[in-house]
Structures are given as C-alpha cells and as structure tokens.
Design an enzyme around this catalytic site. Sequence first.
Site, mmCIF file in Angstrom:
data_model
loop_
_atom_site.group_PDB
_atom_site.id
_atom_site.type_symbol
_atom_site.label_atom_id
_atom_site.label_comp_id
_atom_site.label_asym_id
_atom_site.label_seq_id
_atom_site.Cartn_x
_atom_site.Cartn_y
_atom_site.Cartn_z
ATOM 1 N N ARG A 1 25.807 25.456 24.987
ATOM 2 C CA ARG A 1 27.022 26.114 25.469
ATOM 3 C C ARG A 1 26.724 27.578 25.784
ATOM 4 O O ARG A 1 27.225 28.137 26.734
ATOM 5 C CB ARG A 1 28.163 25.994 24.443
ATOM 6 C CG ARG A 1 29.365 26.879 24.787
ATOM 7 C CD ARG A 1 30.691 26.479 24.138
ATOM 8 N NE ARG A 1 30.597 25.970 22.806
ATOM 9 C CZ ARG A 1 30.357 26.712 21.708
ATOM 10 N NH1 ARG A 1 30.184 28.012 21.805
ATOM 11 N NH2 ARG A 1 30.286 26.125 20.524
ATOM 12 N N TYR B 1 44.516 32.319 47.321
ATOM 13 C CA TYR B 1 44.269 30.889 47.140
ATOM 14 C C TYR B 1 45.337 30.318 46.195
ATOM 15 O O TYR B 1 45.661 30.933 45.175
ATOM 16 C CB TYR B 1 42.858 30.722 46.565
ATOM 17 C CG TYR B 1 42.509 29.334 46.126
ATOM 18 C CD1 TYR B 1 42.345 28.306 47.056
ATOM 19 C CD2 TYR B 1 42.328 29.022 44.785
ATOM 20 C CE1 TYR B 1 42.012 27.025 46.659
ATOM 21 C CE2 TYR B 1 41.992 27.742 44.376
ATOM 22 C CZ TYR B 1 41.840 26.748 45.321
ATOM 23 O OH TYR B 1 41.516 25.481 44.913
ATOM 24 N N ASP C 1 36.979 37.494 45.612
ATOM 25 C CA ASP C 1 36.625 36.086 45.769
ATOM 26 C C ASP C 1 35.849 35.958 47.089
ATOM 27 O O ASP C 1 36.399 36.143 48.169
ATOM 28 C CB ASP C 1 37.910 35.238 45.784
ATOM 29 C CG ASP C 1 37.625 33.737 45.822
ATOM 30 O OD1 ASP C 1 36.590 33.330 46.368
ATOM 31 O OD2 ASP C 1 38.466 32.965 45.313
ATOM 32 N N LYS D 1 32.043 24.936 46.965
ATOM 33 C CA LYS D 1 32.148 25.033 48.425
ATOM 34 C C LYS D 1 30.771 25.298 49.044
ATOM 35 O O LYS D 1 29.886 24.499 48.873
ATOM 36 C CB LYS D 1 33.177 26.092 48.774
ATOM 37 C CG LYS D 1 34.444 26.062 47.897
ATOM 38 C CD LYS D 1 35.301 24.832 48.107
ATOM 39 C CE LYS D 1 36.417 24.662 47.081
ATOM 40 N NZ LYS D 1 37.265 25.810 46.832
HETATM 41 C C1 LIG Z 1 38.193 26.198 45.856
HETATM 42 C C2 LIG Z 1 38.481 27.634 45.683
HETATM 43 C C3 LIG Z 1 38.681 28.176 44.409
HETATM 44 C C4 LIG Z 1 38.704 27.317 43.157
HETATM 45 O O1 LIG Z 1 37.448 26.782 42.849
HETATM 46 P P1 LIG Z 1 37.222 25.354 42.125
HETATM 47 O O2 LIG Z 1 35.736 25.217 42.130
HETATM 48 O O3 LIG Z 1 37.940 24.321 42.927
HETATM 49 O O4 LIG Z 1 37.770 25.478 40.753
HETATM 50 C C5 LIG Z 1 38.891 29.535 44.316
HETATM 51 N N1 LIG Z 1 38.934 30.325 45.411
HETATM 52 C C6 LIG Z 1 38.757 29.826 46.646
HETATM 53 C C7 LIG Z 1 38.821 30.741 47.820
HETATM 54 C C8 LIG Z 1 38.535 28.468 46.828
HETATM 55 O O5 LIG Z 1 38.389 27.977 48.056
#
Ligand SMILES: *Cc1c(COP(=O)(O)O)cnc(C)c1O
Length: 399
Positions: A67, A119, A191, A216
């Site tokens: 962990r 988001y 982000d 992504k």
């Molecule tokens: C998908 C996404 C998230 C969340 O991420 P997860 O891996 O689905 O938890 C946060 N910010 C943006 C811009 C995203 O596209």
Amino acid sequence: MSDQPAPDQPAPDRAPSEPTSYGFSTRALHVGQDPEPITGAVTVPVFQTSTFAQEAVGKHSGYEYARTGNPTRTALERAFASMEEAAFGVDFASGMAAEDAILRMLRPGDHIVMGNDAYGGTFRLISKVFAPMGITWSAHDLTDPQALAGAWPQNTKMVWAETPTNPLLTVIDIAAVAAVAHANDAILICDNTFATPYLQQPLAHGADIVVHSTTKYLGGHSDTVGGFAATNNAEFDTQLRFIQNSVGAVRGPWDVYLTLRGAKTLAVRMDRHNENAAAVVQLLQAHPAVSTVFYPGLPGHPGHEAAVRQMSGFGGMVSFRAAAGRDAAMKMIESTKLFILAESLGAVESLIEHPGVMTHASAEGSAFEVPDDLVRLSIGIEDEADILADLTQALNAIN
Ligand SMILES: *Cc1c(COP(=O)(O)O)cnc(C)c1O
C-alpha cells in the site's frame, strides 16, 4: 511500519525524478525504467506482492508493504513525474482518487474555487462529498482571472482549474490564474487530463499540483482506470503520500504496468490524435448539420491565444452542437459505425458520447449543465479517411 496507521515517512527510494536533458519521448521510455538489476529484464516487472522481506527488523530495501510503495508503481511515478518535469509524482487508484487526496489537504472552513465548467465528477466530489464536511466552494469563469481577483471569496485556499475543459474545451490561461491564486495565498491545481504532459506542462506555467486521469490519454488503450498527481513542492508530495497511505487509494501492479506501457507511445499517439482531430474539425465546420464547433485549435475559439501560448498541440478532443437540436444530436450519436458510443476518452479508438445525459448528468440543473445538443468526440488514431467517412455518414443522417 507501513501497515500501521500513521507512517508519514516518504518511501526511501523516492528520490526526486532525476533531472535529465533527454527529450520527452526518451524520458517516457527510460526514466525510472532501468533494466531490472537481478535478471536484466528490460521491461519493468509486475511486482505482484503485498509485502517485502526485511533483512533485520526495520532494515529493508525501501519497500515494506505494497500500500505504501511497490517498485512497479515507483517506476511509473518517476517516469510520469519526469514527463511533467515535476520533482514528485504519485500514482492513484483513479483520477477521482487523486482528486480526493488533493482535496483532503483542505480543512473545514476552507474555500475552494473551481471553474464553471469543471468535469462533472469533480463538481460532484466537491459539492456532494467535501461540502458536507465543511469545505465551501464556488464556481467562477476562470477565463476571466481579473473578475476572479475582484470577487475573491474569503478563505480560498485552492483554485481548481482544468484546461482544456471537459466537454466544452474552454481554455484557461494557467499563468494568469496562478498569479491571482498566489497573490491571495492560494494554490492552483490543474487537471491536465485533456492536454497530457506531451502538449502542456502546467507546473511550468505556475500551477502547484497537476492532476490526471491516467485512464484517458496516458494509459491510452481503454484498459485501465488510474490517476496521477505531480508537484515540485516536497511538502505537498509528503502530504499526498501520507493521505494515500492512510486512505489506501492505490492500484495493483498489473494496472500500473499497463498504464506505464501505454504511456511509452504517448508522444506518437498524441501526434496522430492532433492530426486526426484537425481533419475532423474541418469536416464539422463545413457540415450544415453542425452549428458550433469547440476546439482550441480554431482561431475563432476564445481561448485560442492562451492555447497557443501554453500548448504545443490542440489535442484529440472535439465537441460540437447539432444544428437541429437534442434529438438530432442523439440520432447522430447512435448512427456512427466506427465511433463507439461510450463514456471515457483519450484512447486509441474513436469514441462518441452525449455529455448532457452520459458524463455530465450529475451537473443537471446546476451552472455546470451542458447544452443538450452537445456531442463530444474523442478522436482516435484510426485512419483519417475512415474517421471522416463515418462522421460524414452519421451527420448526413440528421441533415
Ligand atoms: C475522467 C476524468 C477525471 C476522472 O478520472 P477517473 O480516472 O475516471 O477517476 C477527471 N478529470 C477529467 C478531465 C477526466 O476526463
């Protein structure tokens, strides 16, 4: 003792990512990924273990319990930190787990400012999970940093920006928002999921922490869920690791391995995403079934100049509004053959979705609500001609 509740010692192996003069792709392939010393394995092994043998009590290799740290994860953390040109980076169980850890740095009474098209998951986490615990929040148009400075809410400790945003591809001037945040003793979280570190490095523009959904583009193959946070601030890094070790939002080594493997080709994939998206934008602009196209690469896009300053390419995400409204948007989305109707984005295969119903439903009725005729495309790396042919037939179906 890492399986005890209060370890706040950083893992001893966690040296800041080695500064290197290598280019982006070379760093993605090599930083943190030396051949494994015992066997010479060229690829970082999947260290499928929960615990690590100690030579004597408290005398260990730097790993005690998985962990707290795992060598496969360390490899990814070093490589991804290097891609962001950050000193530190932490891998998380998901993008939301990374966001949650960052938000746990706040205390009751603190205020957080977020963009007014954040988001949907970020909006939900802040407004439904953190607000009841005493964190106050407000949403602002971050494309206007002067207005934010003028309306600065008391006790703001954090500004949460996303650029380009999901799903409207709004561009925020990172340096300008960072300046407002810092002038008011707040930190800026950025982000960077849509741009990726290949196209944009927010820390270099003044952001304090960068966060990613590695689900992504970084992973890039629609096969894992993951998150990542990077910073140059040792104190933030220590806090994030302490929170992660205390809360437990870690991934198993297989998923980490897949994400690290995926990111090896990030640069070549992004080049192809950029090219294919540019061709799609041209097609959409010329098609009568489309009213507005949202893409930071368009000279008429309100954030185009900031995008040119802070991005080296405009990415693979494109959104547009169907001229004939919601039902036409729905029909078009269901008429594609190559584009897969699915949530998520940033993978090799092209995806299409309806943000209002699918990814941003949690924002309905709020300032975060998106137009109901909006279609979001994640342009993949298929052959350009096939992508254009599929979109053309689907758009013709609603024209
Ligand atoms: C998908 C996404 C998230 C969340 O991420 P997860 O891996 O689905 O938890 C946060 N910010 C943006 C811009 C995203 O596209």
